[in-house]
Write a protein that holds these residues in place. Sequence first.
Motif, PDB file in Angstrom:
ATOM      1  N   GLY A 145       0.807  -1.209  -0.028  1.00 47.17           N
ATOM      2  CA  GLY A 145       0.020  -0.045  -0.049  1.00 47.17           C
ATOM      3  C   GLY A 145       0.957   1.296  -0.041  1.00 47.17           C
ATOM      4  N   GLN A 146       2.075   1.248  -0.073  1.00 42.18           N
ATOM      5  CA  GLN A 146       2.836   2.466  -0.182  1.00 42.18           C
ATOM      6  C   GLN A 146       2.942   3.082  -1.506  1.00 42.18           C
ATOM      7  N   TYR A 147       2.380   2.488  -2.500  1.00 38.39           N
ATOM      8  CA  TYR A 147       2.141   3.104  -4.085  1.00 38.39           C
ATOM      9  C   TYR A 147       1.196   2.606  -4.536  1.00 38.39           C
ATOM     10  N   ARG A 148       0.367   3.289  -5.387  1.00 34.74           N
ATOM     11  CA  ARG A 148      -0.499   2.893  -6.539  1.00 34.74           C
ATOM     12  C   ARG A 148       0.337   2.321  -7.525  1.00 34.74           C
ATOM     13  N   LEU A 149      -0.384   1.573  -8.560  1.00 35.48           N
ATOM     14  CA  LEU A 149       0.303   1.172  -9.685  1.00 35.48           C
ATOM     15  C   LEU A 149      -0.148   1.617 -10.875  1.00 35.48           C
ATOM     16  N   ALA A 150       0.538   2.088 -11.836  1.00 33.55           N
ATOM     17  CA  ALA A 150       0.081   2.600 -13.170  1.00 33.55           C
ATOM     18  C   ALA A 150       0.702   1.745 -14.205  1.00 33.55           C
ATOM     19  N   PHE A 151      -0.006   1.438 -15.238  1.00 32.48           N
ATOM     20  CA  PHE A 151       0.636   0.658 -16.604  1.00 32.48           C
ATOM     21  C   PHE A 151       0.317   1.666 -17.762  1.00 32.48           C
ATOM     22  N   ALA A 152       1.624   1.715 -18.241  1.00 36.08           N
ATOM     23  CA  ALA A 152       1.597   2.593 -19.533  1.00 36.08           C
ATOM     24  C   ALA A 152       2.178   2.034 -20.919  1.00 36.08           C
ATOM     25  N   MET A 153       1.924   2.308 -21.894  1.00 37.91           N
ATOM     26  CA  MET A 153       2.738   1.847 -23.206  1.00 37.91           C
ATOM     27  C   MET A 153       3.884   2.792 -23.187  1.00 37.91           C
ATOM     28  N   GLU A 154       4.995   1.958 -23.439  1.00 39.71           N
ATOM     29  CA  GLU A 154       6.481   2.439 -23.609  1.00 39.71           C
ATOM     30  C   GLU A 154       6.502   3.352 -25.062  1.00 39.71           C
ATOM     31  N   ARG A 155       7.329   4.569 -24.589  1.00 35.85           N
ATOM     32  CA  ARG A 155       7.851   5.546 -25.707  1.00 35.85           C
ATOM     33  C   ARG A 155       9.083   5.604 -25.299  1.00 35.85           C
ATOM     34  N   SER A 178      -4.555  -2.914 -10.593  1.00 36.31           N
ATOM     35  CA  SER A 178      -4.311  -3.709  -9.297  1.00 36.31           C
ATOM     36  C   SER A 178      -3.694  -5.047  -9.525  1.00 36.31           C
ATOM     37  N   ILE A 179      -3.110  -5.680  -8.984  1.00 39.98           N
ATOM     38  CA  ILE A 179      -2.549  -7.042  -9.077  1.00 39.98           C
ATOM     39  C   ILE A 179      -3.650  -8.007  -8.746  1.00 39.98           C
ATOM     40  N   ILE A 180      -3.963  -8.646  -9.525  1.00 42.90           N
ATOM     41  CA  ILE A 180      -4.909  -9.723  -9.141  1.00 42.90           C
ATOM     42  C   ILE A 180      -4.762 -11.127  -8.980  1.00 42.90           C
ATOM     43  N   ASP A 181      -3.449 -11.286  -9.360  1.00 43.06           N
ATOM     44  CA  ASP A 181      -2.687 -12.725  -9.349  1.00 43.06           C
ATOM     45  C   ASP A 181      -1.403 -12.463  -9.642  1.00 43.06           C
ATOM     46  N   PHE A 182      -0.569 -13.559  -9.070  1.00 42.82           N
ATOM     47  CA  PHE A 182       0.673 -13.470  -9.376  1.00 42.82           C
ATOM     48  C   PHE A 182       1.362 -14.902  -9.180  1.00 42.82           C
ATOM     49  N   ASN A 183       2.254 -15.216  -9.768  1.00 44.39           N
ATOM     50  CA  ASN A 183       2.869 -16.786 -10.077  1.00 44.39           C
ATOM     51  C   ASN A 183       4.313 -16.546 -10.255  1.00 44.39           C
ATOM     52  N   LEU A 184       5.185 -17.607  -9.586  1.00 40.70           N
ATOM     53  CA  LEU A 184       6.554 -17.526  -9.657  1.00 40.70           C
ATOM     54  C   LEU A 184       6.789 -18.578 -10.987  1.00 40.70           C
ATOM     55  N   LEU A 185       7.356 -17.885 -11.968  1.00 37.21           N
ATOM     56  CA  LEU A 185       7.735 -18.753 -13.443  1.00 37.21           C
ATOM     57  C   LEU A 185       8.947 -19.604 -13.430  1.00 37.21           C
ATOM     58  N   ASP A 186       8.975 -20.162 -14.468  1.00 38.09           N
ATOM     59  CA  ASP A 186      10.130 -21.465 -14.395  1.00 38.09           C
ATOM     60  C   ASP A 186      11.262 -20.788 -14.210  1.00 38.09           C
TER      61      ASP A 186
END
Length: 191
Positions: free
Chosen positions: A40-50, A65-73
């Motif tokens: 809860g220290q920051y909100r999260l924004a997603f943007a297209m790279e430029r 918001s982060i609704i799920d997360f997984n440790l990948l291979d």
Amino acid sequence: MLTHEMALITRDALLLPDGRIEVRVVDPAQLEVIAQVLKGQYRLAFAMERADKAIPCYPAATECSIIDFNLLDDDSLGLVLEGQQRVKILSAAQRRDGVWIARTLASNNWQHEPIEGEFELISQALAQFYEVNPDLFGLYANLHLDDATWVSQRWLEVLPLYNKDKQLLLSQPDCHKTMDFVLELIKSHAR
């Protein structure tokens, strides 16, 4: 004018309200800021790279918001993000660890409205698109194929357009130009 400080994730992809995307996070500094978001220290924004500007993205972004997360291979972290609210990036600064923090202002989300008439073709085509792309389809519990805004935003997320062209459509006050664009695109490929 209420602004918010948000951690910024940029990719060559688009995420809009009610949309979902899976991103891979490898960089230790990015992992640390994700932990700060979850605390809860920051909100999260997603943007297209430029790449051609001082700020690493276009000004139109989406609070998510982060609704799920997984440790990948490969021991990286896979995050499933869900778009919540459109925001405008007013400024951004890069921390010493390389993470970008943006000052944002909420923008108006497009209003939900029903799909009617010939625009139902866009909805049917999106349903078919998800059938042949099960990884994307799997991100959603429900498809809102009767909502013009939801359908047009999902098309903007997946269509292979230049980011600057997507920005032009996003700058409109509603989904109508996007609906017209997608309908013409589908009709031109059906001929």
